[in-house]
Design a protein around this motif. Structure first.
Motif, PDB file in Angstrom:
ATOM      1  N   ASN A 196       0.804  -1.221   0.000  1.00 53.29           N
ATOM      2  CA  ASN A 196       0.000   0.000   0.000  1.00 53.29           C
ATOM      3  C   ASN A 196       0.837   1.271   0.000  1.00 53.29           C
ATOM      4  O   ASN A 196       0.442   2.278  -0.587  1.00 53.29           O
TER       5      ASN A 196
ATOM      6  N   THR B  70      -4.875   2.897  -2.160  1.00 59.51           N
ATOM      7  CA  THR B  70      -4.451   1.722  -1.396  1.00 59.51           C
ATOM      8  C   THR B  70      -5.467   0.603  -1.606  1.00 59.51           C
ATOM      9  O   THR B  70      -6.533   0.825  -2.175  1.00 59.51           O
ATOM     10  N   GLU B  71      -5.128  -0.588  -1.122  1.00 56.26           N
ATOM     11  CA  GLU B  71      -6.044  -1.736  -1.163  1.00 56.26           C
ATOM     12  C   GLU B  71      -6.142  -2.364   0.228  1.00 56.26           C
ATOM     13  O   GLU B  71      -5.113  -2.625   0.853  1.00 56.26           O
TER      14      GLU B  71
ATOM     15  N   ASN C 140      -3.966  -5.957   1.487  1.00 52.16           N
ATOM     16  CA  ASN C 140      -2.957  -6.134   0.449  1.00 52.16           C
ATOM     17  C   ASN C 140      -1.874  -7.101   0.943  1.00 52.16           C
ATOM     18  O   ASN C 140      -1.212  -6.823   1.946  1.00 52.16           O
TER      19      ASN C 140
ATOM     20  N   ASN D  23       1.927  -5.787   1.553  1.00 50.01           N
ATOM     21  CA  ASN D  23       2.244  -4.716   2.489  1.00 50.01           C
ATOM     22  C   ASN D  23       3.530  -5.018   3.246  1.00 50.01           C
ATOM     23  O   ASN D  23       3.818  -6.179   3.572  1.00 50.01           O
TER      24      ASN D  23
ATOM     25  N   HIS E 134      -7.399   6.633   2.392  1.00 54.41           N
ATOM     26  CA  HIS E 134      -6.227   5.855   1.997  1.00 54.41           C
ATOM     27  C   HIS E 134      -5.096   5.978   3.022  1.00 54.41           C
ATOM     28  O   HIS E 134      -4.331   5.023   3.223  1.00 54.41           O
TER      29      HIS E 134
ATOM     30  N   LEU F 180      -3.457   2.737   5.001  1.00 53.14           N
ATOM     31  CA  LEU F 180      -2.013   2.525   5.110  1.00 53.14           C
ATOM     32  C   LEU F 180      -1.583   2.414   6.566  1.00 53.14           C
ATOM     33  O   LEU F 180      -0.819   1.506   6.936  1.00 53.14           O
TER      34      LEU F 180
END
Length: 369
Positions: free
Chosen positions: A163, A173-174, A177, A180, A325, A329
């Protein structure tokens, strides 16, 4: 992704604007308010986040339509590949296309895939450029690699990245993830060491770690260490912590013979310690050092708890993109730090870091909480 990297990038953008845009605006007598630093930064971000790596000659460029696809980690529907315009259709069979895709599994450049042939043209010879390009034109093909239901969005992949890298390069971002990571800066490790030992001790241990590292990887410089998504620190961080905490006799022996005493009290050649057997370095003192570093790294997020961040994320509307986002993170990185603590705690009890070395080199200083 480190905060210093973002600062360095912004500094480079400023230098570009100052060297290129400001003189152009002055010479063309344009309105400076139409070409401000913020406007240039926004325009450059839009271009760089959507550009493709063309080849070694052209570098990065915009590819119409290809930049319409959004990213999805490890679940893309389309791949990009390049095909010579003069090649036979039989040659570019599905099997060959699959092979080309497999040649570029990571896609870790700013975009997805690099052309398979470069246009190497003498600088300044425009006619030669036209002739070369016409005879070796590369066509970008967008290949569907899975079935997609009619009306559903078709996704591409921008590469396998966490991210922090996604946010830095593309602005999003996801959740969950798998790529990461959390970075622990070398400077942070040295601050931790200096809180326990003298500056001379920290400098000498750092010097030995660097010498041993350079002997194995002469062209690699380390400014930070990565903690993987499952909370595992990279081996070089464990090596540095181990060297910092070594008693004086063991330190001198390592410096002389390059052999270290591991957690099972057996000697091992330093260069033979790798990612595969790095747990040999997990003595109780090294585990305690990891826990301390996790706590110090956690302070970078301020006084808010992980639970506070999770609640804020759940309440944050997706329309508040910057806040949303940043919270994704923060929470993903803090969860990795929680896993690092588990990694450091398994099979051991937290012990005092003080008293590991001879007292003459140690500053008995309490860490601030």
């Amino acid at each position: 992704m480190r905060y210093t990297t973002v600062k360095e990038d912004k500094a480079l953008v400023y230098e570009d604007w100052k060297a290129c845009i400001v003189p152009f605006v002055e010479s063309a007598q344009l309105d400076p308010s139409d070409f401000t630093l913020d406007q240039y930064f926004a325009a450059k971000s839009l271009i760089s986040s959507r550009s493709f790596q063309i080849d070694d000659y052209y570098g990065f460029g915009m590819v119409p339509l290809a930049d319409l696809f959004n990213h999805k980690t490890d679940a893309e529907d389309v791949h990009f590949t390049s095909v010579s315009s003069h090649s036979d259709s039989d040659t570019d069979s599905s099997e060959n296309i699959e092979n080309r895709i497999d040649d570029h599994p990571d896609g870790d450049s700013l975009c997805q895939i690099q052309n398979e042939s470069s246009v190497t043209t003498p600088e300044g010879d425009l006619s030669a450029a036209d002739d070369t390009f016409s005879s070796n034109t590369e066509i970008l093909e967008m290949i569907m690699v899975r079935d997609v239901k009619a009306g559903s969005e078709v996704f591409n992949t921008y590469g396998s990245m966490g991210n922090a890298a996604l946010l830095h390069r593309y602005g999003f971002t996801e959740p969950d993830n798998p790529y990461n990571i959390v970075n622990i800066d070398l400077e942070l490790v040295l601050q931790w060491s200096s809180s326990l030992f003298s500056s001379r001790h920290t400098r000498s241990r750092l010097s030995l770690w660097k010498r041993l590292h350079v002997s194995e990887f002469p062209n690699q410089q380390i400014d930070y260490f990565e903690i993987s998504s499952d909370g595992e620190p990279e081996v070089e961080l464990l090596k540095l912590i181990s060297i910092i905490l070594l008693p004086e006799k063991a330190y001198n022996e390592l410096d002389r013979s390059k052999v270290a005493l591991t957690s099972n009290k057996k000697g091992i050649v330093w260069s033979e310690i790798t990612e595969r057997n790095k747990r040999l370095l997990l003595t109780e003192n090294v585990r305690s050092g990891l826990l301390s570093l996790a706590d110090i790294r956690e302070r970078c997020y301020g006084l808010r708890s992980v639970e506070d961040d999770v609640e804020a994320l759940e309440a944050c509307p997706f329309t508040e993109r910057k806040l949303y986002h940043s919270l994704v993170l923060r929470t993903s990185e803090r969860r990795i730090l929680e896993k690092l603590r588990v990694y450091a705690s398994v099979g051991s009890v937290r012990v005092r870091s003080l008293g590991v070395c001879n007292g003459s080199t140690m500053r008995k200083k309490l860490q601030k909480r």
